[in-house]
Every structure is written in C-alpha cells, then in structure tokens.
Scaffold this motif. Structure first.
Motif, PDB file in Angstrom:
ATOM      1  N   ARG A 274      48.049  78.156  35.909  1.00  0.00           N
ATOM      2  CA  ARG A 274      46.717  78.409  36.457  1.00  0.00           C
ATOM      3  C   ARG A 274      46.207  77.208  37.248  1.00  0.00           C
ATOM      4  N   PHE A 275      46.446  76.012  36.727  1.00  0.00           N
ATOM      5  CA  PHE A 275      46.018  74.802  37.431  1.00  0.00           C
ATOM      6  C   PHE A 275      46.689  74.717  38.801  1.00  0.00           C
ATOM      7  N   HIS A 276      47.971  75.017  38.851  1.00  0.00           N
ATOM      8  CA  HIS A 276      48.685  74.984  40.129  1.00  0.00           C
ATOM      9  C   HIS A 276      48.120  76.020  41.095  1.00  0.00           C
ATOM     10  N   GLU A 277      47.689  77.166  40.574  1.00  0.00           N
ATOM     11  CA  GLU A 277      47.158  78.230  41.430  1.00  0.00           C
ATOM     12  C   GLU A 277      45.696  77.997  41.810  1.00  0.00           C
ATOM     13  N   GLY A 278      45.059  76.921  41.293  1.00  0.00           N
ATOM     14  CA  GLY A 278      43.687  76.585  41.661  1.00  0.00           C
ATOM     15  C   GLY A 278      42.619  77.135  40.728  1.00  0.00           C
ATOM     16  N   ASP A 279      43.016  77.801  39.635  1.00  0.00           N
ATOM     17  CA  ASP A 279      42.044  78.333  38.667  1.00  0.00           C
ATOM     18  C   ASP A 279      41.706  77.237  37.664  1.00  0.00           C
ATOM     19  N   LEU A 280      40.845  76.289  38.079  1.00  0.00           N
ATOM     20  CA  LEU A 280      40.567  75.126  37.240  1.00  0.00           C
ATOM     21  C   LEU A 280      39.804  75.520  35.973  1.00  0.00           C
ATOM     22  N   ALA A 281      38.831  76.428  36.104  1.00  0.00           N
ATOM     23  CA  ALA A 281      38.034  76.824  34.939  1.00  0.00           C
ATOM     24  C   ALA A 281      38.897  77.527  33.892  1.00  0.00           C
TER      25      ALA A 281
ATOM     26  N   ALA B  72      42.752  65.759  32.482  1.00  0.00           N
ATOM     27  CA  ALA B  72      42.298  64.622  33.292  1.00  0.00           C
ATOM     28  C   ALA B  72      42.352  64.965  34.780  1.00  0.00           C
ATOM     29  N   ALA B  73      43.429  65.646  35.191  1.00  0.00           N
ATOM     30  CA  ALA B  73      43.536  66.041  36.600  1.00  0.00           C
ATOM     31  C   ALA B  73      42.448  67.047  36.972  1.00  0.00           C
ATOM     32  N   ILE B  74      42.150  67.975  36.065  1.00  0.00           N
ATOM     33  CA  ILE B  74      41.091  68.950  36.326  1.00  0.00           C
ATOM     34  C   ILE B  74      39.743  68.253  36.445  1.00  0.00           C
ATOM     35  N   ALA B  75      39.448  67.340  35.490  1.00  0.00           N
ATOM     36  CA  ALA B  75      38.170  66.617  35.535  1.00  0.00           C
ATOM     37  C   ALA B  75      38.050  65.788  36.815  1.00  0.00           C
ATOM     38  N   HIS B  76      39.149  65.188  37.263  1.00  0.00           N
ATOM     39  CA  HIS B  76      39.122  64.393  38.492  1.00  0.00           C
ATOM     40  C   HIS B  76      38.800  65.271  39.705  1.00  0.00           C
ATOM     41  N   ARG B  77      39.427  66.461  39.783  1.00  0.00           N
ATOM     42  CA  ARG B  77      39.142  67.365  40.896  1.00  0.00           C
ATOM     43  C   ARG B  77      37.701  67.855  40.857  1.00  0.00           C
ATOM     44  N   GLU B  78      37.137  67.998  39.662  1.00  0.00           N
ATOM     45  CA  GLU B  78      35.754  68.474  39.555  1.00  0.00           C
ATOM     46  C   GLU B  78      34.740  67.349  39.700  1.00  0.00           C
ATOM     47  N   GLY B  79      35.216  66.117  39.828  1.00  0.00           N
ATOM     48  CA  GLY B  79      34.310  64.996  40.033  1.00  0.00           C
ATOM     49  C   GLY B  79      33.804  64.368  38.751  1.00  0.00           C
ATOM     50  N   HIS B  80      34.397  64.710  37.598  1.00  0.00           N
ATOM     51  CA  HIS B  80      33.979  64.125  36.312  1.00  0.00           C
ATOM     52  C   HIS B  80      34.884  62.935  36.010  1.00  0.00           C
ATOM     53  N   ARG B  81      34.562  61.808  36.601  1.00  0.00           N
ATOM     54  CA  ARG B  81      35.447  60.650  36.504  1.00  0.00           C
ATOM     55  C   ARG B  81      35.508  60.102  35.081  1.00  0.00           C
TER      56      ARG B  81
END
Length: 681
Positions: free
Chosen positions: A142-149, A175-184
C-alpha cells in the motif's frame, strides 16, 4: 523458623533453576529462530546449519527455512530466494511458511508485480494465517502504491514486538510515511526505535541512511542490542533491568517521558514491575503489624488487587488499534512510576487521608502525560477517555481498598472468639473419642460365616422417639440376627450428656468405614438403619444445642458415597423419615435391599415425643422382625400393614418403598439359613 524458611526458599530456588536449565536444554532446536528474533541472523544461520546435521528430513527442511529467513534479514535477498528454490520448495509444494518468506524477499527487493501475483495465488491461505509478516507485506505494498493512510493503519495495528525484524521494518516504513506527511518528529521517533534496537539486520542500516536524509543536522542515536538480543534467560534479564526501569519511573512521575520513546518493554519486564508493585503495596501494610494483631488475609488481597486493574486501561487502548509495543510501553511506564505513588498514598493515609486527593490527581496527570507521549496521534477526546477510564477502573477501587485494615488489634471479643473456638475443638475431640471407643468394641468377621453388622443413627435431638427407635432396632437385631458385638449406634437425643456418640455426617462416615474394615466385604452383610425427620433434600440431622456439630441435611448422594467408600458390598438399608423415598434411586444396585418409610413426595407418621417407634419402625422392628428372619418378606409385609392402618385411620398414604437388587436375594437366604441353624429353628 528462620532457618526452616531459608532452606525451603533455597530448595524452591534450586528446583526453579533446574527446571529452567532443563527447558533450555530440551528446546535446543528453537535456538536458531530465537537468534533470528534477537536480530542476529548470522548466528541463526550458523545454528541452523549445525542442527541440520543428523536431523530428520522434515527438520532439515524447517531449518533450511530458518536459514533462508536469516539471509532475508541480512539483506541477502537473492541468496534467500535461491535457497528457498533449492532446498525448501524443490521436492514438495511450497508451504505457507516458505511463501511468507518469499513474499518478504520480493517486497524488500521491490519486485511488486511478483508480490501481487503471489498474494493473489495464495490469497485464501495467507488471509487465514493471521501472520504479522503477511499484514506487513500488504502494508508495504500500500505504501508503494501511495495509500499512506491505509499503510499507516495496517502497520500500527500489527501485534509484533519492536525488537522483532518485522517490527523494525514496520517502524522504518512508518518513519517514511511520517516524513512524507511532514511529521518530522514522529519520523525521528520511529527511526530512533529501529536504530536503538541495534542488531545485524539490514533495516538498521536502512534506518541510519534514512536518518541522514531526514535529520542530517542531528546526531544519530546510539545503537545497542535490545533486551531480546542479549543472551541469557529473559526472566533473569527482566529482573536485572528492574533498577533501570524504576529510575525511568521516577522521571515519568515528574513528567519527563522522553526516555520512553526509545525504551522497549517485554512482557517479562512488565511482569517483574507488577510483582514489585504488589510487594510494595503489601509490604507497606505490614507497618501496622504487632504480635497481638489479627492478620486478615482477605483485606490484604483487597488492598493490593486494584494494582492490577491498570491492565484494563492498557487492554482498552490496545483494542482501540494501539500496537502491542505501545501497550507494553504504556504498562511499563505506569508500573515503573507506581511504587513511589503507593508509598505516598500509604503515608497520606497514616496522616488521616488529607492528601489522598492530591496524590490521585497527580497520578491521573501522570497517566494523561504518559498516554499523550506513548500513543501516536492521540487526540484530546481519547486522552480524556483514558483518564476517565483510569479513574473508574483504578483510582476509585484503589481509594476504597485504602480503607482495608490488614492487621486488626486483638480485642476482648477476639479473645472470647478464640476461647469459643478452643471449647468447640474440645467438644469435637470428645465426640471423636466416643466414636473411636464404640468402633474399638466391634468384633472382627468370622471366616466362613456370613455375619451381619448393624449401624444405626438417630438424627433428631429434640424428640426422643428416634433414639428410642434406634435402640430398640439394635436390640432386635442383636437378639435375633446375631449382631451383638457387631453393632454400633449413633444418636442425637435430648439428654444434656448423651452416652452415645452423636449422629452427624462425620461420625456416620467413620462408623460405616470402621464396619467396612472389620467385615469380610464379599461374605458379610451391612444393615444400616437411619431415622429422623426427612425432606426432599434428604434426612435431617439436628444435634443437641451446645454440641460439637451443626445442623445439616444428609443427602442421598452423600450417603451413597459413604457406603461406597466403606467397601461394603452387601447392604440392607432402612430409612425412616418423611419423603425418604428420595434415597431409593441413589442407593439402588444389584447388591442392595433398601426400604423407606415414605415415597419421595409423602410424609410418614408416628414421630410423637415418648413413642417407642415411629409407625414405620413399629411395623418392621416392633412386629415383623420379631418373628420373621427374611428381610424382604418382613419389609413387604410391613408395607402392606402400614397401608391398611393408614387407610383405617383416614390418613394420606405414606407409600413406603421397597427395592430389592437382583443379586442380594441369594445372599440374604444364605444368612437366613445360618441364623435358623444358629438358633436351632
């Protein structure tokens, strides 16, 4: 006493150590998997190859699968796939376990089309497996397909420890999901968890590289092996880690929870903390000890049991989608901070409880801070919900339990109670002496002679008809059926100092067992006569006031248990009492003749004060057995006579019952013939 306690404790300790050693020795084949979970795949591969030598073909395949899994977490994805093809799946269809390892290799090698094809081919089996690895692979896809939630929700719902390789990969993806969402900050927290665990798995190197991308200006966290990666027994490790956890608990009490982000608790760590808190809570109560105090075990249990109730809060948090690691971190932080709170609450109660509210308010604030720090993306409504749940399930029970007094000062009433108990014990011993004296007079069986043994019991002390009846029955049987020296009578009678042993379940059991030991169980016959008031529950036993025994009811099943325990095979049983027919069913068998004064729903008659017999006893012992030696004939005649008399007196028929087993007739005829010869008839 101190030396005895020391040696007992030392013995238990040695037994526990021996047991743990034996468990470690017998589970050698689990060591490769354990090394893999401890983030040491190279050691796991070495152990798998070592144990594969001389193993069965099935065990070699299983160890080859462990070796492929180890290659996967070393980052040798191509070698892991080749090993699966050559040694695991070559000679048989792929198993579910090998399919899961293959899926992980493909997803980390970014061969997503093959991952989708493999998931589709084995969809039913993989979905039903409940494997955390399958769920993680689906989340990575899902992460690879862009479904971050969707990927975030699936990864946070994983029930796998953070030190497990899958857990580390999940934190890296989060961590990669949080980085893409701007949650550093959240991304740093997940990367810290992966790097801090350490180990030789490739995701640690990936996390360090990701750290340089996300936080190039910050120093990476130090890497060490987690508790799961250290050698030794987990219970001992948890015990040795207790001081560190308690120091962290002190920081939590002052709202410094930053250390919790990089600390991972195991189930053993939480268990040790809970046991320590229980010891602190119980030990604080022993301040009230005095040599003359009365120790109330129930109050101690009530005082310490609420300590465990925080598990409900953690369970509720886990049910709301929080992962296992977060739930353990929540439990560990709370129970690490609790000892000081327990001591503070104890001392405030010693001063009158004026500061109880302050202590509990402080603890509620600590829990709120704990939830906000540990649970990811928790909002104000959920924090308030956890606080209310904590107040309802922990603070309130703990406050109520604080009133429990474990050591009670011994007052005169307790001394009187103790004296009363000693007096009761003396009465019990006196009755036991009477029973043993009566049993000692029983004569042994005579080889080759079918002897009859008599046990009689009068259960109701307020009316003398029952003791009169049982004494008369004993005399009839002694005179006409050769039971003299082989009979024993128990009686509850109105006399303030009864000469006979009292009738109770305890004494009746002893008497029946004593007769069973004296008699030849294959040759001799037991005659049991019980008389008292009855009901649908059984026969009433009411000892005289001030005696050693309490009022009770002898149930049919209890009587059957006594008879079976005695070993007496051949039984003649007469039970006089209202509704005594309830005994027929439980007592009937092929070796038993049983008669009762009434059916299970009717009353019997003749139990007036001063009577020598009840109506039933009069017909059997006062009339029939005085001239008739056949018990079946006497009982049948008595039933007919009672029916005629009740009809003539316009009484509701009591319907006496008789049951004769198929085998006992021949035994009773043998006894009848011996008695006739003995008397010269």
């Amino acid at each position: 006493m101190g030396a005895t306690f020391f040696f007992a404790f030392a013995s238990l300790f040695l037994v526990a150590i021996s047991w743990l050693w034996a468990m470690q020795r017998t589970r050698w084949w689990r060591r490769p998997r354990r090394a893999l979970f401890a983030a040491n795949p190279r050691r796991a591969r070495a152990l798998a190859r070592l144990y594969a030598r001389g193993s069965s073909p099935e065990r070699r395949v299983a160890l080859a699968l462990v070796e492929a899994n180890a290659l996967l977490w070393e980052g040798e994805l191509a070698r892991a796939l080749a090993l699966l093809d050559a040694r695991v799946d070559l000679q048989r269809p792929p198993t579910l376990a090998s399919t899961i390892v293959r899926l992980q290799c493909l997803v980390f090698d970014e061969r997503y089309d093959e991952v989708r094809a493999l998931l589709a081919a084995h969809e039913g089996a993989l979905r039903g497996s409940g494997s955390a690895a399958v769920a993680a692979v689906a989340a990575f896809l899902r992460f690879h397909e862009g479904d971050l939630a969707g990927a975030r929700a699936a990864l946070e719902a994983l029930s796998v420890p953070a030190h497990h390789p899958i857990g580390r990969a999940a934190h890296l993806c989060l961590a990669a999901i949080a980085h893409r969402e701007g949650h550093r900050g959240e991304a740093r927290r997940h990367l810290t968890s992966v790097i801090h665990q350490g180990g030789a798995v490739f995701v640690v190197a990936w996390a360090q590289a990701e750290w340089q991308t996300i936080c190039p200006e910050a120093t990476p966290p130090s890497s060490r092996l987690s508790n799961a990666g250290r050698r030794g027994w987990p219970h001992v490790r948890a015990l040795l880690g207790l001081p560190s956890h308690l120091w962290m608990g002190i920081n939590v009490l002052f709202f410094r929870t930053a250390g919790l982000q990089s600390r991972n608790f195991s189930g053993d760590d939480v268990a040790v903390l809970v046991l320590f808190d229980l010891l602190v809570g119980a030990g604080a109560r022993f301040v009230d000890y005095s040599p003359d105090a009365y120790f109330d075990k129930e109050s101690l249990l009530a005082a310490v049991a609420p300590i465990l109730f925080f598990l409900l809060t953690a369970h509720a948090a886990k049910r709301r989608g929080v992962g296992r690691d977060v739930a353990l971190r929540l439990l560990g932080g709370f129970y690490a901070a609790l000892p000081l709170v327990l001591l503070a609450a104890f001392f405030t109660r010693r001063t009158g409880g004026r500061f109880d509210l302050l202590v509990y308010a402080w603890l509620v604030a600590v829990v709120v801070r704990l939830v906000a720090s540990v649970v990811p993306r928790v909002g104000i409504p959920r924090i308030l919900g956890c606080a209310l749940l904590f107040i309802a399930t922990w603070v309130t029970p703990m406050h109520l339990a604080g009133r429990a007094t474990v050591f009670l000062a011994m007052s005169e009433s307790y001394e009187d109670f103790d004296a009363s108990e000693r007096a009761h014990d003396a009465l019990v011993f006196a009755e036991a002496s009477k029973v043993h004296a009566a049993e000692a007079l029983l004569e042994p069986e005579r080889p080759g002679v079918a002897d009859l043994y008599f046990v009689g019991a009068a259960g109701w002390a307020k009316q003398d008809v029952f003791v009169n009846e049982v004494r008369s029955a004993q005399k009839v049987l002694d005179d006409r059926f050769d039971t003299k020296g082989r009979s024993i009578v128990l009686a509850n009678e109105p006399s303030p100092s009864p000469p006979l042993p009292l009738a109770a379940s305890l004494t009746l059991r002893h008497a029946i067992e004593a007769v069973g030991k004296r008699m030849n169980r294959e040759e001799d016959v037991l005659f049991l006569f019980l008389t008292s008031h009855g009901s649908g529950s059984g026969l009433a036993i009411r000892p005289p006031l001030g005696s050693a025994f309490r009022e009770e009811t002898l149930a049919p099943e209890s009587l059957r248990g006594m008879l079976d325990a005695s070993g007496a095979k051949w039984r003649v049983i007469v039970i006089a009492g209202c509704e005594s027919g309830v005994f027929i069913g439980p007592l009937r068998d092929e070796f038993t003749l049983v008669t009762t004064a009434a059916s299970s729903e009717r009353v019997s008659y003749g139990c007036a004060m001063g009577n020598p017999y009840t109506d039933f006893g009069q017909a059997i012992f006062g009339e029939q057995l005085r001239h008739e030696r056949s018990f079946p004939t006497a009982f049948t005649n008595a039933v007919r006579i009672i029916g005629k008399r009740e009809e003539a007196a316009s009484l509701r028929a009591s319907q006496p019952q008789v049951f004769e087993g198929a085998a006992i007739g021949a035994k009773l005829r043998e006894l009848e013939a011996r008695l006739a010869t003995h008397s010269g008839e």
